[in-house]
Structures are given as C-alpha cells and as structure tokens.
Design a protein around this motif. Structure first.
Motif, PDB file in Angstrom:
ATOM      1  N   GLU A 174       2.120  12.113  -9.576  1.00 29.34           N
ATOM      2  CA  GLU A 174       1.520  13.643  -9.223  1.00 29.34           C
ATOM      3  C   GLU A 174       2.349  14.584  -9.102  1.00 29.34           C
ATOM      4  N   GLU A 201       7.401   7.163   4.400  1.00 29.40           N
ATOM      5  CA  GLU A 201       6.633   5.953   4.891  1.00 29.40           C
ATOM      6  C   GLU A 201       6.717   4.636   4.238  1.00 29.40           C
ATOM      7  N   GLU A 226       0.814  -1.143  -0.017  1.00 27.16           N
ATOM      8  CA  GLU A 226      -0.237   0.211   0.034  1.00 27.16           C
ATOM      9  C   GLU A 226       0.950   1.156   0.098  1.00 27.16           C
ATOM     10  N   ARG A 227       2.016   1.292   0.807  1.00 31.05           N
ATOM     11  CA  ARG A 227       2.892   2.268   0.619  1.00 31.05           C
ATOM     12  C   ARG A 227       3.521   2.738  -0.630  1.00 31.05           C
ATOM     13  N   ALA A 270       2.040   6.837  -6.746  1.00 34.86           N
ATOM     14  CA  ALA A 270       0.903   7.857  -7.156  1.00 34.86           C
ATOM     15  C   ALA A 270       1.628   9.223  -6.797  1.00 34.86           C
ATOM     16  N   ARG A 271       2.249   9.478  -5.524  1.00 31.26           N
ATOM     17  CA  ARG A 271       2.732  10.788  -5.421  1.00 31.26           C
ATOM     18  C   ARG A 271       3.858  11.386  -6.406  1.00 31.26           C
ATOM     19  N   HIS A 326       2.378   1.752  -3.450  1.00 33.09           N
ATOM     20  CA  HIS A 326       1.518   2.181  -4.403  1.00 33.09           C
ATOM     21  C   HIS A 326       1.348   3.777  -4.123  1.00 33.09           C
ATOM     22  N   GLU A 327       1.029   4.200  -3.044  1.00 30.80           N
ATOM     23  CA  GLU A 327       0.616   5.437  -2.642  1.00 30.80           C
ATOM     24  C   GLU A 327       1.998   6.390  -3.010  1.00 30.80           C
ATOM     25  N   SER A 349       5.816  10.686   1.874  1.00 30.83           N
ATOM     26  CA  SER A 349       5.324   9.446   1.335  1.00 30.83           C
ATOM     27  C   SER A 349       6.557   8.500   1.362  1.00 30.83           C
TER      28      SER A 349
END
Length: 570
Positions: free
Chosen positions: A198, A225, A187-188, A194-195, A190-191, A222
């Motif tokens: 972005e 994390e 999950e981290r 995305a960051r 993936h985030e 991010s």
C-alpha cells in the motif's frame, strides 16, 4: 503433522508417502537396535570370557550395515518422493484451481494462491525431503532404545520408560501453546506485507498530499507489531525448549545415580551401567533436536493447513446428465444472490430474446457486473434460476456453457506471450486466415502494423507492453475468433481516449452483430445501441424498456441520463 500431509496429498499421492514413512520408521528402529546391541558387546568384552564378544560383535556389525543400507534408501526415497510429490501436487492444485468458480478468485485469494503455489507448496512438500527423516529418527530411535533397555536391566529400563510420558507431555504442551502465537505472527506478517505494498503504490497520492510521513507512521506501526509478535513467539518457545532440556538432563542424571547405586550394590556390572548411560546419552541428542525440528515443522504445517483449506474448497457442482440448450435466449427468474451478508441481487426477473441486445445501467454497486457473472456461472444463485435457452445454467456442463459464451471484460488480462498466442486463446484450432480475419474485424491490424515484431510481439505479463486500447482490441479479437452466440460485455471503453474509444466501438459493433448480448453500460453510445435497457438500483430492476420509453417516463433512468449528458462543471 503426517496426517495433515497425507490428507493434502490425497489417495493418489499418499501411498508413496506412507511407504516412505514406513521405510524411515524401520530405519530408525534398526538404528535404535544397533545401539542397544552395544550392551551385550561391552558386557562380554569386559566380562570373564572376552571371546564371547564375537557373536554379539557380528550382530552389531550386521545391524550397523543394515542401518546404513536402510538409511541410504530412506533418504533417497525421501528426496525422490518429495520431488515427485511436488510435481504431482502442482498438477493437483492446478487442476483443482481450474475447477473452482471464477467468483472464488477475490484479490486477496489471488495473492494467497500466488504465495501458496510458489513458496508455500515448495516448503510443504520439502517436508518429505528434508524434515520427515530427522523427525521420525528423533522420535522412533530413542523409543526403540528405551523399549529394549529393560531386557538388559529392568530397574534402569523402567526408569527410562518413566521419562517417555514426561517428554511427550512437554512436546504436546509446547506445540499447543505455540499454535496461537504462530497464527498471530502469520497475521501480523500478512498485514505488514499489505502495508508495504500500500505504501509503495500510494506514493504519488501521498506525496501530492504531503502526507507521506503520516503513512510511514502507519507502516512503521505495522512493522512494530511484527516485531512484537516475533518476540512473543520467541518467548513462547523458551519454556518448552528449556523444559525439554531440563527433563532430558534430569532423566540422565537419575539414570546415572541409579546406575551408580546398583553398581555399588553389586546388582549390575560397571560396564553394563556405562553402556546403558551411553545409550541414554544417545537418546538425549535426538530428543533435544526436537525443538529445532518442531519449529521447522510448524512453519511447514501452516503451509499445509492453507493448502488443505484451498483443496477442500468445493467447486460448483457439475450436472450428472448435462443438457445442451438449443436456443440462446437468456432469462433471470426471481434471482437472489448474496455476497457474504450483503444481498447484491434481490428477486431480479428479466429476459433477453435470442439476438437481442440488453443494456444494464445503474449506479455503482447496483449489481450490474454480478448479472454477467451469474450468466457465465462464476457463482451460483442463492434463489431463483439463471437460464440459457430455457435451461438452468446449473444443468449445463461448464465446458458447454463457456463454449457458448464470449466475455469481454473492462479490465483486460493478457498472458505473457505473443499477440497471436493471446488471440488464439479464443479458439486454439483456428486457421491463420480466421485469426487474421478476427484481428481485422477488431481493428487490431493497425496496432500490429506499427509494432516492430508484428504478430510475434510479446505483450508482457498482463499485456503491460500494450496500451489499454490495444489490449481491448486483442480481447475483442479473441472473442470474435471464438464466435460464441452469447456475448457478455462489461463496459470496455470507460477508460479509453476518444481515438481508441472509436476504434473499439467499431470492433465491438462487429462482435455484437447477430448475437444475444448483455452489456453493462456507462457510456451513452453503448445504451443507444441496445434494444432494451434495464436500470438496476439496490439489486432490483427499477425500470425496464427501450431507451426512448425510459426517457419519456421521466424516472430514475431519465435522471441518470440527464446527469450523464450534463456538461462537466455544471
């Protein structure tokens, strides 16, 4: 792990995988038996009659030869099955994706499928070629050796057997404890991905606003994390790896003390004790390698889980006895459609006579594009029915429904090929003359004329080498070539310059002539061409009538019209 792999493969591809697993298991058993034969070999060699070693030595040589042949065949089978399964799974995944409803393909899922179809599927199917044989060998060979130890000495054999549940419990506990940390790490990751995307895409806006530094802090947070999740994963691995190492070493030490005690008491020969300790050491190596293999298998298992989730997604049901409508009028009968917890359309009822043009107008989020999606059966309704020619679209097979429908989207996607190849998608068996006629009607001629390679010009991925107006003309030419009786038109000129807008409008007019049309409208020229107008608000039909009738009523549509007609700045 293997059960998950077999479920993903399905009945067609699981059979060769089962055969490969059986062959690998047999190979590991023969390997364990060949090691076990060292006990009688050494017992005879160091005994009172060394000549008795020859039968056992012959058996040992035969077992080693059999193991070599089986190992070659099992490794070769693993590579061949892995290669064929990769090819087969690409076909299975592709066929399944082609049957899923278009509405399933959200932006997040498109990215997920892209990763799954490239790296994810390759890693998952690489299990057969690279991970399965070491994993089976690490599990089965030690078990085989331990199983035959009691035949040579029941005390040492039982001591070794007692260690089996301990090692299995440690492996099970490690696997379960790492499941949560692996999910958190994914999950981290993936985030963070995305960051990064972005941050790169937002550079013009961020720099113009002088806030690039602030956005970098979000990205940096991010990534921190991800670092913390990686540290947690590493720390979670340590107890299991350390516990497994200590357990194996403890068992080996216990066997050493027990063997020494039995040898000193005269219950067993020194050669026999030495051989059994060698076998115990041979068990230790593959067992200790389980930690490394387990980490690789967890990564492959995560990919298999994602692949299984996609393959378990049910496509929209096809009718058992499909009906082909004889007419091409359209109808929404008390249609309700929900997206998650949000009701997008709520009890919408309207009709479009054959050959009529309906313009759908309303604010953003009113459900305009959803009407088109339901007509094309990108989704199924939650209540009510959508009908073409009086027949529920759920009773029409997908191929027949798509053959009757031409769709022109606001955002056009072209495949990485030539202009002609992209136009021919509308009807691959069309003649050259029909393709050229569709291009002329779509105002595509002047675009082709100024391109250096003409019809053979490669448009690039997504049509990147063409402008927005040029891509729209290719899309309209494709729809014209298809010559479908029903046209669904999402506003195609909202982002075009005046010159391209005029050309595209002329092409659209040719496309709409004589067909049943539902078009989402933003521009006034589009509304004026419609026979009827529907104003959507909050997922419901707020007003319905001709353009002039709705203006005369002075309701929501008239207010919308006045705002649209107002000069910029007022």
């Amino acid at each position: 792990m293997i059960r998950t792999l077999l479920r993903v493969l399905g009945d067609e591809y699981a059979k060769p995988m089962r055969a490969t697993v059986a062959l690998m298991t047999t190979t590991a058993v023969v390997e364990g038996l060949s090691y076990a034969l060292l006990v009688p070999v050494l017992r005879a060699l160091f005994g009172s009659t060394p000549a008795d070693v020859w039968p056992w030595l012959t058996a040992f040589g035969a077992a080693v030869a059999a193991y070599a042949v089986l190992r070659y065949r099992s490794d070769l089978s693993g590579f061949r099955v892995g290669t064929s399964l990769l090819r087969g799974m690409y076909h299975r995944l592709g066929d399944h994706l082609a049957r899923l409803p278009i509405g399933w393909y959200s932006a997040a899922r498109v990215g997920e499928v892209s990763v799954l179809a490239s790296r994810g599927l390759l890693e998952a199917m690489g299990v057969a070629a690279h991970l399965l044989a070491p994993f089976v060998s690490a599990c089965v060979t030690p078990l085989t050796i331990v199983a035959v130890m009691p035949a040579f000495n029941w005390q040492l054999g039982l001591a070794a057997l007692a260690a089996v549940p301990v090692v299995a419990a440690i492996q099970l506990w490690t696997s379960r404890s790492l499941a949560a940390t692996d999910a958190d790490r994914a999950e981290r990751d993936h985030e963070a991905t995305a960051r990064v995307i972005e941050y790169v895409q937002a550079q013009p806006v961020l720099r113009a606003g002088g806030r690039a530094g602030e956005r970098f802090e979000l990205l940096d947070g991010s990534l921190r994390e991800v670092q913390r999740a990686s540290r947690r994963t590493t720390l979670s691995v340590l107890p299991g790896a350390l516990g497994l190492t200590l357990a194996v070493q403890a068992v080996f030490t216990a066997l050493l003390f027990l063997g020494a005690y039995l040898a000193l008491g005269g219950d067993v020969g020194a050669a026999e004790v030495l051989t059994i300790l060698v076998l115990a050491g041979r068990c230790a190596d593959p067992l200790l390698s389980l930690s490394e293999i387990g980490g690789k298998l967890r990564g492959a298992r995560a990919g298999l889980a994602r692949l299984e989730a996609v393959l378990r997604t049910e496509p929209l049901p096809e009718p058992g006895e499909p009906v082909r409508p004889a007419r091409h009028d359209l109808a929404f009968d008390a249609v309700t459609f929900r997206h998650g917890t949000r009701t997008v359309l709520d009890g919408v009822t309207l009709t479009v006579r054959e050959g009529q043009r309906l313009a759908v107008v309303g604010p953003s989020g009113a459900g305009k594009s959803t009407l088109l999606a339901l007509l094309a059966r990108f989704h199924d309704v939650d209540a009510g029915a959508v009908r073409v020619g009086g027949v529920d679209v759920r009773a029409i097979d997908t191929e027949s429904l798509m053959a009757r429908t031409a769709i022109v989207f606001q955002h056009v996607y072209l495949f990485d090929g030539t202009i002609e190849e992209n136009v021919r998608l509308g009807r691959p068996d069309a003649t050259d003359a029909e393709v050229r006629a569709a291009a002329t009607a779509a105002q595509l001629d002047d675009v082709i004329a100024r391109l250096p390679e003409g019809w053979s010009t490669n448009v690039g991925e997504g049509g990147a080498r063409l402008s927005g107006g040029e891509r729209q003309r290719v899309s309209i030419a494709r729809a014209l070539l298809k010559d479908a009786p029903v046209v669904l038109l999402d506003e195609v000129t909202s982002a075009l310059d005046p010159l391209n807008e005029a050309a595209v409008h002329e092409a659209v007019e040719r496309l709409l002539t004589g067909r049943t049309v539902v078009m989402v409208a933003h521009r006034l020229r589009t509304v004026r061409r419609a026979d009827r107008v529907v104003f959507l608000a909050g997922g419901r039909v707020a007003e319905e009538g001709t353009h002039e009738e709705l203006l005369h009523r002075g309701g929501r549509y008239a207010e919308f019209w006045e705002i649209s007609m107002a000069p910029v700045g007022e």
